[in-house]
Design a protein around this motif. Structure first.
Motif, PDB file in Angstrom:
ATOM      1  N   SER A  26      26.250  35.737  45.221  1.00 49.71           N
ATOM      2  CA  SER A  26      26.520  35.838  43.718  1.00 49.71           C
ATOM      3  C   SER A  26      27.338  34.344  43.510  1.00 49.71           C
ATOM      4  N   ASN A  27      26.904  34.134  42.256  1.00 56.85           N
ATOM      5  CA  ASN A  27      27.637  32.504  41.707  1.00 56.85           C
ATOM      6  C   ASN A  27      28.723  32.843  40.660  1.00 56.85           C
ATOM      7  N   SER A  28      28.994  34.163  40.558  1.00 55.94           N
ATOM      8  CA  SER A  28      29.952  34.293  39.566  1.00 55.94           C
ATOM      9  C   SER A  28      30.834  35.636  39.870  1.00 55.94           C
ATOM     10  N   TRP A  29      32.098  35.627  39.540  1.00 59.45           N
ATOM     11  CA  TRP A  29      32.853  36.893  39.990  1.00 59.45           C
ATOM     12  C   TRP A  29      32.542  38.226  39.470  1.00 59.45           C
ATOM     13  N   MET A  30      31.798  38.007  38.268  1.00 53.45           N
ATOM     14  CA  MET A  30      31.183  39.364  37.729  1.00 53.45           C
ATOM     15  C   MET A  30      30.243  39.806  38.712  1.00 53.45           C
ATOM     16  N   GLY A  31      29.171  39.173  39.290  1.00 51.93           N
ATOM     17  CA  GLY A  31      28.533  39.355  40.112  1.00 51.93           C
ATOM     18  C   GLY A  31      28.913  40.031  41.461  1.00 51.93           C
ATOM     19  N   CYS A  32      30.057  39.394  42.028  1.00 48.83           N
ATOM     20  CA  CYS A  32      30.924  39.919  43.026  1.00 48.83           C
ATOM     21  C   CYS A  32      31.285  41.411  43.022  1.00 48.83           C
ATOM     22  N   TRP A  33      31.825  41.435  41.603  1.00 47.57           N
ATOM     23  CA  TRP A  33      32.351  42.746  41.296  1.00 47.57           C
ATOM     24  C   TRP A  33      31.141  43.773  41.403  1.00 47.57           C
ATOM     25  N   ILE A  34      30.148  43.510  40.814  1.00 50.01           N
ATOM     26  CA  ILE A  34      28.814  44.478  40.678  1.00 50.01           C
ATOM     27  C   ILE A  34      28.550  44.869  42.222  1.00 50.01           C
ATOM     28  N   GLY A  35      28.401  43.860  43.133  1.00 48.10           N
ATOM     29  CA  GLY A  35      28.142  44.085  44.606  1.00 48.10           C
ATOM     30  C   GLY A  35      29.030  45.072  45.157  1.00 48.10           C
ATOM     31  N   LEU A  36      30.318  44.850  44.825  1.00 51.80           N
ATOM     32  CA  LEU A  36      31.504  45.676  45.227  1.00 51.80           C
ATOM     33  C   LEU A  36      31.159  47.125  44.881  1.00 51.80           C
ATOM     34  N   GLU A  37      30.804  47.194  43.696  1.00 57.34           N
ATOM     35  CA  GLU A  37      30.539  48.699  43.129  1.00 57.34           C
ATOM     36  C   GLU A  37      29.362  49.170  43.773  1.00 57.34           C
ATOM     37  N   ILE A  38      28.347  48.504  43.973  1.00 59.96           N
ATOM     38  CA  ILE A  38      26.976  49.310  44.799  1.00 59.96           C
ATOM     39  C   ILE A  38      27.511  49.637  45.907  1.00 59.96           C
ATOM     40  N   THR A  65      40.594  55.450  46.340  1.00 58.73           N
ATOM     41  CA  THR A  65      41.351  54.053  46.562  1.00 58.73           C
ATOM     42  C   THR A  65      40.519  52.592  46.109  1.00 58.73           C
ATOM     43  N   GLN A  66      39.120  52.867  46.253  1.00 55.13           N
ATOM     44  CA  GLN A  66      38.442  51.695  46.232  1.00 55.13           C
ATOM     45  C   GLN A  66      38.312  51.493  44.452  1.00 55.13           C
ATOM     46  N   SER A  67      38.189  52.560  43.780  1.00 56.38           N
ATOM     47  CA  SER A  67      38.129  52.545  42.570  1.00 56.38           C
ATOM     48  C   SER A  67      39.348  51.719  41.875  1.00 56.38           C
ATOM     49  N   ILE A  68      40.636  52.228  42.399  1.00 54.62           N
ATOM     50  CA  ILE A  68      41.872  51.361  41.964  1.00 54.62           C
ATOM     51  C   ILE A  68      41.425  49.851  42.389  1.00 54.62           C
ATOM     52  N   ALA A  69      41.151  49.613  43.638  1.00 56.58           N
ATOM     53  CA  ALA A  69      41.107  48.136  44.050  1.00 56.58           C
ATOM     54  C   ALA A  69      40.088  47.347  43.224  1.00 56.58           C
ATOM     55  N   SER A  70      38.720  48.125  42.634  1.00 56.87           N
ATOM     56  CA  SER A  70      37.887  47.353  41.884  1.00 56.87           C
ATOM     57  C   SER A  70      38.492  47.113  40.419  1.00 56.87           C
ATOM     58  N   ILE A  71      39.244  48.170  39.974  1.00 57.14           N
ATOM     59  CA  ILE A  71      40.019  48.015  38.598  1.00 57.14           C
ATOM     60  C   ILE A  71      40.805  46.662  38.625  1.00 57.14           C
ATOM     61  N   ILE A  97      44.059  38.714  43.073  1.00 58.73           N
ATOM     62  CA  ILE A  97      42.672  38.724  43.532  1.00 58.73           C
ATOM     63  C   ILE A  97      42.615  39.159  45.127  1.00 58.73           C
ATOM     64  N   ASN A  98      43.547  38.412  45.622  1.00 56.07           N
ATOM     65  CA  ASN A  98      43.684  38.440  47.107  1.00 56.07           C
ATOM     66  C   ASN A  98      44.148  39.928  47.427  1.00 56.07           C
ATOM     67  N   SER A  99      45.074  40.333  46.607  1.00 52.65           N
ATOM     68  CA  SER A  99      45.753  41.711  46.994  1.00 52.65           C
ATOM     69  C   SER A  99      44.428  42.970  46.927  1.00 52.65           C
ATOM     70  N   SER A 100      43.764  42.645  45.810  1.00 48.33           N
ATOM     71  CA  SER A 100      42.723  43.760  45.461  1.00 48.33           C
ATOM     72  C   SER A 100      41.611  43.961  46.569  1.00 48.33           C
ATOM     73  N   LEU A 101      41.318  42.618  46.969  1.00 52.91           N
ATOM     74  CA  LEU A 101      40.287  42.287  48.175  1.00 52.91           C
ATOM     75  C   LEU A 101      40.798  42.797  49.389  1.00 52.91           C
ATOM     76  N   MET A 102      42.019  42.580  49.700  1.00 54.24           N
ATOM     77  CA  MET A 102      42.748  43.480  50.815  1.00 54.24           C
ATOM     78  C   MET A 102      42.789  44.538  50.627  1.00 54.24           C
ATOM     79  N   MET A 103      43.062  45.292  49.653  1.00 54.07           N
ATOM     80  CA  MET A 103      43.234  46.831  49.492  1.00 54.07           C
ATOM     81  C   MET A 103      41.682  47.345  49.775  1.00 54.07           C
ATOM     82  N   LYS A 104      40.606  46.628  49.350  1.00 57.12           N
ATOM     83  CA  LYS A 104      39.066  46.884  49.595  1.00 57.12           C
ATOM     84  C   LYS A 104      38.894  47.010  51.075  1.00 57.12           C
TER      85      LYS A 104
END
Length: 337
Positions: A26-38, A65-71, A97-104
């Motif tokens: 993905s070329n945007s952060w929103m696209g990365c977030w959508i991929g994480l949710e899928i 846990t993953q929902s909290i990290a995604s939020i 951003i780094n903390s939420s990805l590390m929680m993921k």
């Protein structure tokens, strides 16, 4: 087959793979977030099973846990869009951003969910969570690194991964703390270069797959089962050598990527960090050697309640992969000469 996979779950395996490619391309952060949710929504049906209360509990914990990290991740990227030109806030946003990805990915100090969830999973799901599920957060982490923050996190990762595995009797929890320890090395590898991270991740995935496959076909979940089972000595030798290779003992294959990371640390004056990483690896080797010593010394025949027989194709696969793992010193020698 490697693992018995229900045909109904093949769709979710496909979506799990597809979601990773969505995020990393993905070329945007929103696209990365959508991929994480899928990715989240496709992994939960793989964990949950109506016949196993532990897997149902693990899927619920994983979802929360993953929902909290995604939020947190979504909130951070929205803040980044709003305060794009403010340097002071950008530094804070990068930490968020780094903390939420590390929680993921289950990195320390956000690792509280990782060993407990792995304890309620099958070995196939453990393997996926320890390997494939780390790809997307690691690559997204490389897009927006906060170096000083990450060095502290890497030291915490290696320390907690080493010390947390000392008192464990469950092999799944032991593998989860080993995964946390290796995550610190993986983070440093991705700070150096993506090619080194790919090499380290491939080696780690290979060694983890051998261990998970071994424990799956033997139906072993606790350390004391290794003492009770009466297995072939050659098979036991390869099993125990794979433990040492996963811990990074030279000259086995698991030491090869760690050697390159240590070389970079020393050449770039990360002396204290390299010392901590090496000492924590020694602690992981300590509890692996303790398991090996117990398995070899407990030879009282009345303890051997169960004789294990393996199919020939399983045995050939295990011996072939274990030989690759044990003879890794040839690769190391050829690379550095």
């Amino acid at each position: 087959m490697f693992f018995n996979i229900n045909s109904n779950k093949m769709f979710f395996f496909f979506m799990l793979t597809f979601s990773t490619f969505i995020s990393i391309s993905s070329n945007s952060w929103m696209g990365c977030w959508i991929g994480l949710e899928i990715n989240l929504l496709s992994f939960i049906p793989l964990i949950s099973s109506p016949n196993n209360l532990f897997s149902s509990e693990a899927s619920l914990k994983y979802f929360l846990t993953q929902s909290i990290a995604s939020i947190n991740f979504l909130f951070s990227i929205l803040l980044k869009m709003i305060f794009m030109k403010t340097f002071e806030i950008n530094n804070l946003i990068s930490i968020m951003i780094n903390s939420s990805l590390m929680m993921k990915m289950g990195s320390a100090p956000f690792h509280f969910w990782f060993p407990n969830i792995i304890e309620g999973m099958s070995w196939l799901n453990c393997f996926i969570l320890m390997t494939w599920q780390k790809i997307t957060p690691m690559i997204l982490l490389s897009y927006y690194l906060n170096t000083n923050f990450l060095i502290i996190i890497m030291i915490i990762n290696t320390s907690i991964g080493a010390i947390g595995g000392l008192n464990q009797t469950s092999l799944r929890k032991l593998m989860s703390f080993s995964s946390i320890n290796n995550l610190g090395w993986l983070m440093f590898a991705i700070m150096i270069s993506e090619s080194l991270w790919l090499l380290y991740f491939f080696m780690y995935t290979f060694l983890t797959s051998i261990m998970c496959f071994l424990f799956y076909i033997m139906n072993i979940y606790f350390i004391n089962q290794l003492f009770m089972f009466n297995m072939n000595f050659l098979f036991k030798f390869f099993l125990l050598m794979n433990f040492l290779s996963l811990g990074g003992l030279p000259p086995l294959l698991g030491f090869f990527p760690k050697w390159m990371v240590i070389n970079f640390m020393i050449s770039n004056k990360f002396l204290i960090t390299s010392f901590i990483f090496i000492m924590m690896s020694l602690i992981t080797l300590f509890f692996y050697i303790r398991i090996i010593y117990s398995c070899l010394m407990f030879n009282y025949l009345k303890l051997k309640w169960l004789k294990i027989y393996f199919k020939n194709n399983y045995l050939f696969f295990i011996l072939f992969n274990s030989l690759i793992s044990i003879l890794g010193m040839i690769l190391s020698t050829l690379y550095f000469t």
